[in-house]
Design an enzyme around this catalytic site. Sequence first.
Site, PDB file in Angstrom:
ATOM      1  N   CYS A  98      -1.375 -10.518  -7.748  1.00  0.00           N
ATOM      2  CA  CYS A  98      -1.893 -11.634  -6.966  1.00  0.00           C
ATOM      3  C   CYS A  98      -1.960 -11.168  -5.512  1.00  0.00           C
ATOM      4  O   CYS A  98      -0.927 -11.006  -4.868  1.00  0.00           O
ATOM      5  CB  CYS A  98      -0.952 -12.831  -7.138  1.00  0.00           C
ATOM      6  SG  CYS A  98      -1.507 -14.329  -6.325  1.00  0.00           S
TER       7      CYS A  98
ATOM      8  N   CYS B 155       0.860  -1.175   0.000  1.00  0.00           N
ATOM      9  CA  CYS B 155       0.000   0.000   0.000  1.00  0.00           C
ATOM     10  C   CYS B 155       0.902   1.232   0.000  1.00  0.00           C
ATOM     11  O   CYS B 155       1.802   1.337   0.837  1.00  0.00           O
ATOM     12  CB  CYS B 155      -0.892  -0.003   1.233  1.00  0.00           C
ATOM     13  SG  CYS B 155      -1.849   1.518   1.439  1.00  0.00           S
TER      14      CYS B 155
END
Length: 182
Positions: free
Chosen positions: A171, A148
């Site tokens: 993924c 993030c």
Amino acid sequence: MKVLYAMILTGLMGLTSCAQQEASTELSLTTAAAGDAPLEEATLEELNNAALQDTVVKTEQEWRKALTPEQYYVLREEGTERAFDNAYDSNKKRGIYACAACGNPMFSSKTKFDSGTGWPSFYAPISEKQVKEVQDRALGVLRTEVECARCGSHIGHVFPDGPKPTGLRYCLNSVALNFKAK
């Protein structure tokens, strides 16, 4: 010692399970992406501005208090959840996937596809500003970790075996994401 051995074994299983898959021309882009209307420019701008206004910094104690044990393991200790046994692998609803730790909107159902790996997969983030890609050399294998961009939490990995138009496969761990339906 048994706990350390179990953690190493779990990491190895996650490494091999979410490893690069052979490129396939039969990847299904008809899951959540089918029929999705493109996100409007104003929406993308609002998402970018809202998510990246400030970096989220917390102590490990604060993260432990804010996250479930499974979220903490994946988001903060770079763990991997079990394949096919998660919330969003088969999710076909339209919406936005945000970081479970800080709410940063990172992926849209528009770019979600069925990779067959057992984890939610996307061929692109909402914006390159939403994610950070970092070299991961854990267990002696070179991979690209997805973090993030707002709080630095581990979300998953990206591989160069996805569908067009990017050829990438992000993924991701479901437990690292919160889904907001449109």
